[in-house]
Write an enzyme that holds these catalytic residues in place. Sequence first.
Site, short mmCIF file in Angstrom:
data_model
loop_
_atom_site.label_atom_id
_atom_site.label_comp_id
_atom_site.label_asym_id
_atom_site.label_seq_id
_atom_site.Cartn_x
_atom_site.Cartn_y
_atom_site.Cartn_z
N HIS A 120 -8.40 37.63 -49.91
CA HIS A 120 -7.49 37.14 -50.96
C HIS A 120 -6.77 35.87 -50.50
CE1 HIS A 120 -4.57 37.86 -54.33
NE2 HIS A 120 -3.85 37.07 -53.54
N GLU A 121 -6.23 35.90 -49.29
CA GLU A 121 -5.50 34.73 -48.79
C GLU A 121 -6.43 33.59 -48.44
OE1 GLU A 121 -2.40 34.71 -49.16
OE2 GLU A 121 -2.22 36.83 -49.62
N HIS A 150 -6.99 31.48 -51.49
CA HIS A 150 -5.87 30.54 -51.69
C HIS A 150 -6.01 29.34 -50.75
CE1 HIS A 150 -3.41 32.65 -54.57
NE2 HIS A 150 -3.43 33.78 -53.86
N HIS A 207 -2.85 32.61 -59.35
CA HIS A 207 -4.05 33.41 -59.58
C HIS A 207 -4.64 33.06 -60.95
CE1 HIS A 207 -1.40 35.74 -56.85
NE2 HIS A 207 -2.53 35.91 -56.18
N CYS A 232 4.28 -26.48 67.66
CA CYS A 232 3.24 -27.42 67.24
C CYS A 232 2.29 -27.65 68.42
CB CYS A 232 3.87 -28.73 66.79
SG CYS A 232 2.65 -29.98 66.30
N CYS A 283 2.60 -31.88 69.45
CA CYS A 283 3.82 -32.40 70.06
C CYS A 283 4.66 -31.32 70.72
CB CYS A 283 4.65 -33.16 69.04
SG CYS A 283 5.23 -32.09 67.68
N HIS A 320 3.28 -30.74 59.15
CA HIS A 320 3.65 -31.34 60.44
C HIS A 320 2.42 -31.73 61.24
CE1 HIS A 320 6.04 -32.09 64.01
NE2 HIS A 320 5.15 -31.33 64.70
N CYS A 379 1.34 -35.46 62.65
CA CYS A 379 1.09 -35.70 64.08
C CYS A 379 -0.30 -36.22 64.34
CB CYS A 379 1.32 -34.41 64.87
SG CYS A 379 3.04 -33.91 64.93
#
Length: 496
Positions: A111-112, A115, A130, A464, A467, A479, A483
Amino acid sequence: MDEDLVVALRLQEEWDVQAARRAAAREPLSLVDASWELVDPTPDLQALFLQFNDRFFWGQLEAVEVKWSVRMTLCAGICTYEGRGGMCSIRLSEPLLKLRPRKDLVETLLHEMIHAYLFVTNNDKDREGHGPEFCKHMHRINQLTGANITVYHTFHDEVDEYRRHWWRCNGPCQHKQPYYGYVKRATNRAPSAHDYWWADHQKTCGGTYIKIKEPENYAKKGRGKTKAGKQPTSAVENKDKLCRGEAQPLIPFSGKGYVLGDTSTCPSAGKLNTSHMVNDTKGLSGQDHSASGLKLDSNVEVKCEQNGLPNKKPHLVTPLPTASHQSVLSSYFPRVSVANQKAFRNVNGSPVKSGTIDGTKHSASAGAQRKVPPSRASLRNSSKVTAPASATVTSAAGTSAAISREESGSEDQFLNKRPRLEDRTALNNIKEQTQSGGDLEDSSRPTAISTPRSSGGQRRLVNCPVCQGVVLESQINEHLDRCLEGSKTNLRPRRV
């Protein structure tokens, strides 16, 4: 012959009956067949909706919503549609249909759905809900399924079962048809101005509605709900009180005289007695003890007493310092004036420099200053750089902040340090003075001063071989070159 014919006819009848049963079994069952009450007494609403949509409405209701309603008691079902292109919804009354057979559920759903189909396809030409269009689809589905879809339902007994709140007017309308002044509702909502017919009733009748019927024990249930709502609160409060072991209201934490996390309770009005036994404090009370000398962070063991019954379990608290407590605790907790006890000594809680008679002259509380002797000149930069003339170190009376042993001994460590020797600078000075013809003996003095502690290789002297002079080992190669080449310079090396 006649007997054979009779037997043949009887067998034919039995065969026809069995064939009819087989044919009926092959045919699909009707939607409202009584056997569905046993096969599927509580069908699935969504499954029924999808099946009926494909079979009777050509799949046009796919966007429609279907659901149960638990509060709808006046009608079995309702279909709502919100304008064109809006949402369509089907709601079925659960209170009414759960008391009805499955056949009524199927017929109400169809029915619904009719609709909803008229709403969705814009074929809602009926002035009323209806009209001819609705009846056309209703008869079509009834012929296909054998159902009995009607315009109105007949669930009057079920509707009256839920309408248990009754009111009746005491005015003239109580003698008029069809209602005779009765208003029956499923909810406890008295007739008022919110009803659409209230204005007409006031004009034509003007009576007052009086409630004459309601469900049994309805008023008691309402009071019971109120009491039940209050009961859990009191139960929770009683449970909390039992957990705390007391029947009195909870006293908020004051921040004094309690140990956080302790399960035992201690009353705020209890007496606090120190566990230390004090013999005689007359001599100590005359001395001057400053409040800063008291150690507030020291834990004092106390006992909690209530109603004259002391607890055996001690509690750690921090009482507020008073003059009497200071005099008592100072005898048990002696104060240390300074950390450097060699340079200072303790006199009545104040640091006094050792070797002095007058304690107030060099006490740190008087704000005296101590000078630090300057350090030696820095040999690295060959310039006289002195340390700060003095360093002021002040210590407050009654505290343990003072000069540490590391500070006092840092000066001796600095003096015993060896300065780094800049060898390249010293050698360059010797070379320049040698080339300019200066006296090596005179030039060696500043070198010796600037390099008093050179490494072993720099201070070593060798002879040295040319020297036979004494020359630094680092200068022997140059040195020898002079020398051997027979340099014009007649300089002879000196002893360094």
